[in-house]
Design an enzyme around this catalytic site. Structure first.
Site, short mmCIF file in Angstrom:
data_model
loop_
_atom_site.label_atom_id
_atom_site.label_comp_id
_atom_site.label_asym_id
_atom_site.label_seq_id
_atom_site.Cartn_x
_atom_site.Cartn_y
_atom_site.Cartn_z
N GLY A 59 0.71 -1.07 -0.03
CA GLY A 59 0.22 -0.01 -0.06
C GLY A 59 0.79 1.07 0.02
CB CYS A 86 5.22 -4.03 -0.13
SG CYS A 86 5.99 -2.39 -0.47
CE1 TYR A 87 1.44 1.11 5.33
CE2 TYR A 87 -0.22 -0.75 5.54
CZ TYR A 87 0.25 0.49 5.93
OH TYR A 87 -0.21 1.25 7.19
CG HIS A 173 5.34 -5.68 -5.20
ND1 HIS A 173 4.01 -5.30 -4.50
CD2 HIS A 173 5.92 -4.49 -4.67
CE1 HIS A 173 4.11 -4.00 -3.81
NE2 HIS A 173 5.21 -3.63 -3.90
CD GLU A 175 2.28 -8.13 -5.65
OE1 GLU A 175 3.06 -9.15 -5.00
OE2 GLU A 175 2.12 -6.91 -5.38
CG ASP A 231 -17.61 -7.27 -16.91
OD1 ASP A 231 -16.86 -8.07 -17.64
OD2 ASP A 231 -17.37 -6.09 -16.41
CE LYS A 376 -13.81 -6.54 -18.54
NZ LYS A 376 -14.67 -5.76 -18.01
#
Ligand code: XMP
Length: 593
Positions: A59, A86-87, A173, A175, A231, A376
């Site tokens: 964050g 991280c944060y 990170h 990810e 969607d 998505k």
């Protein structure tokens, strides 16, 4: 009111501390076959004690700042294993008695990870692998019971772990794709540390979702507003299949603000179920309400309100008065969560999906949202399974207010002016600088934006040094030199929307034919009131790359394609010049309004 959930109980909860990466973490966990959810960071530990694992996201805040996001420290001893990213690592260190300090200059970009001690988290991960860092603060002293698992040349606490093997923190990170073995690290956390089992695969989910739709509908019928986006189209198709054409009805509202061929495109998708699908022509209503309007936020407000009115009229007068009908919506997972990193997405979507009439239906249990658990990419996967065309599933995002927010207007006439750096265009566009939105002028550099010229870097430097400018464009071509152009007083009109629609269609056709459109995330085409009498407008090309629209990079286009687009646009009625947006986000936004 909860909408229906078509998913297993989550094994992993990602706590969102306001970073743009929380959804990316949850998606990566799902890609590894484990169902995960995102929650705002502060649920009581007891509420998520049954999870196998908890991941605290990164964050933008500092952990020692008053009011910065935190977590219930009870999560560190309530059962689930915890990974702080991280944060999240800094928060874990601080809450457990370690020390976090403001970094001198921070660390942004790539680094090599030196593994220090064996651990489950890094099993099978090679030494000296690339990781991606983005932080200013850092852990300076570990809490009791922790040891360093990895470091980089500039970060002594790149990873830490508790001796019990249940608590881990990483400063980098895992990810993002730039962390080369990030997937293995997340996989180790899920399967070796948390003991998760695979329970999630978005493939072959359609039959399950259809069964749930039938359960939710009971004997009732479902009514849908279909926008032509991925969607709502996937969600409506699922309902058609689940309930049959007799019990599902879709309506597409033609606002007159759509791209060329859009109504036909949507109609074509549902040609096999023509009796279940209707187009409502509301063009005159929308254009009438927008006549003479210039201000961007005013346009958004008018369009939003008009849409709500059309929707509520359709609900009131049509099927929804009758208890035998319920409303279906294409709401997807990120839109159902109020969280720091996704506030804007929530705001954008809520005004259509959560208007008062719809909230009343939700309270009465008369809403079905078949995609409310899916991201998505997972919706696209379901769409492929349903046999929907790739042309629909791989569409770029398109803003709800449509072409109206890509058709800029000006309250008064103004000439361009020359500066040492280029030409100042008297056109104002929106940007994001710091935490707030800016509304500033555009600088034009008179150079052809070929990929070799790499003008994006120069644009960033110019914006950083010039005040009153938040966007830089390059000139692709024009009927007159820039010095001969001016901004004329203009408002939104059917004529200018038509001009923009034709320009957008040309750009889309050539971009698709060349394959360029598949290399970018979104490609807005904008009309600005810059020209001269007889040819009053210019076109701006804005192709960007992005992950989620929160940040974006201006990308270069092959020179041959750019020249072809420029030439064809300049042959259009009313078009005087063609420009190329070189601005990243931040400091510019993707759209110009
Ligand atoms: P910005 O311009 O803020 O856009 O960088 C980020 C993403 O959001 C889309 N966008 C909108 N979508 N209604 C929408 O449904 C809106 O008013 C709106 N404004 C921006 C934009 O197209 C991009 O994908």
């Amino acid at each position: 009111m909860d909408t229906l959930h078509y998913a297993p109980e989550p094994q992993i909860t990602v706590l969102d501390t306001g970073g743009q990466y929380c959804h990316l973490i949850a998606r990566k966990v799902r890609d590894l076959g484990v169902y995960s959810e995102v929650r705002p960071s502060e649920p009581p530990a007891a509420q998520i004690a049954s999870r196998k694992g908890i991941i605290i996201s990164g964050g933008p805040n500092s952990v020692y700042e008053e009011g910065s996001p935190t977590v219930d420290a009870g999560i560190f001893s309530s059962g689930p294993a915890v990974l702080g990213v991280c944060y999240g690592q800094q928060l874990m260190a601080r809450l457990l008695g370690g020390v976090v300090e403001k970094g001198e200059k921070g660390e942004f970009g790539l680094a090599l990870l030196d593994l220090e001690a064996p651990s489950l988290l890094f099993e099978g991960v090679a030494n000296h692998r690339q990781v991606w860092m983005s932080h200013r603060d850092a852990v300076r002293a570990l809490p009791d019971g922790f040891r360093i698992l990895a470091r980089t040349s500039t970060c002594a606490f790149a990873a830490m772990g508790h001796r019990d093997g249940r608590l881990y923190g990483v400063q980098f990170h895992p990810e993002v794709v730039h962390t080369h073995q990030g997937k293995e690290i997340l996989s180790n956390f899920l399967f070796r540390v948390c003991g998760c089992r695979k329970d999630w695969n978005p493939k072959h989910r359609a039959p399950l979702i259809e069964e749930k739709i039938r359960d939710a509908a009971g004997g009732r019928k479902v009514f849908f507003f279909v926008s032509g986006g991925v969607d709502s189209t996937v969600a409506f198709t699922l309902c058609l299949r689940a309930l049959g054409p007799e019990r599902a009805r879709g309506m597409y509202v033609d606002t007159g603000l759509m791209r060329e061929g859009e109504t036909e495109f949507v109609r074509d998708i549902f040609r096999g179920d023509a009796a279940s699908f209707a187009v409502l022509d509301a063009q005159e209503r929308f254009l009438g309400a927008l006549a003479g309007v210039r201000d961007p936020e005013e346009k958004r407000r008018i369009i939003g309100e008009e849409f709500v009115r059309v929707q509520e009229e359709a609900l009131e007068s049509g099927h929804l008065r009758d208890e035998g009908w319920i409303l279906g919506q294409g709401t997807i997972y990120p839109d159902t969560i109020e969280s720091g990193g996704t506030v804007k997405a929530a705001v954008i979507k809520t005004h259509h999906n959560r208007v008062p009439g719809i909230l009343r239906l939700m309270q009465a249990g008369r809403i079905v949202e078949p995609l409310s658990s899916l991201y998505k990419d997972e919706v696209r996967e379901v769409g492929r399974e349903l046999g929907l065309p790739a042309e629909l599933l791989d569409r770029h995002p398109f803003p709800g207010p449509g072409l109206a927010v890509r058709c800029l207007c000006a309250a008064s006439a103004e000439p361009v002016s020359q500066t040492a750096e280029g030409w100042l265009l008297p056109v104002r566009s929106v940007g994001v600088q710091g935490d707030s939105r800016s509304y500033a002028r555009v600088l034009c550099i008179d150079r052809f934006p070929s990929p070799e010229a790499n003008l994006q870097q120069a644009a960033t430097e110019l914006i950083n040094t010039l005040s009153g400018v938040n966007r830089v464009v390059a000139r692709v071509g024009g009927k007159v030199p820039i010095s001969g152009m001016q901004v004329a007083e203009t408002s939104l009109s059917a004529e200018r929307l038509g001009r923009l629609r034709r320009a957008d269609a040309i750009v889309r056709r050539l971009s698709q034919k060349s394959g360029f459109d598949r290399t970018v995330w979104q490609f807005p085409v904008i009309l600005i009131p810059l020209g001269r009498p007889g040819t009053p407008d210019s076109v701006v090309l804005r192709p960007v790359d992005s992950v989620d629209g929160m940040t974006a990079q201006s990308v270069a286009m092959p020179e041959v394609l750019l020249s072809a687009i420029g030439e064809e646009l300049l042959r259009l009625e009313g078009i005087c010049g063609v420009f190329y947006d070189l601005t990243h986000k931040p400091p510019g936004t993707i759209e110009w309004e």
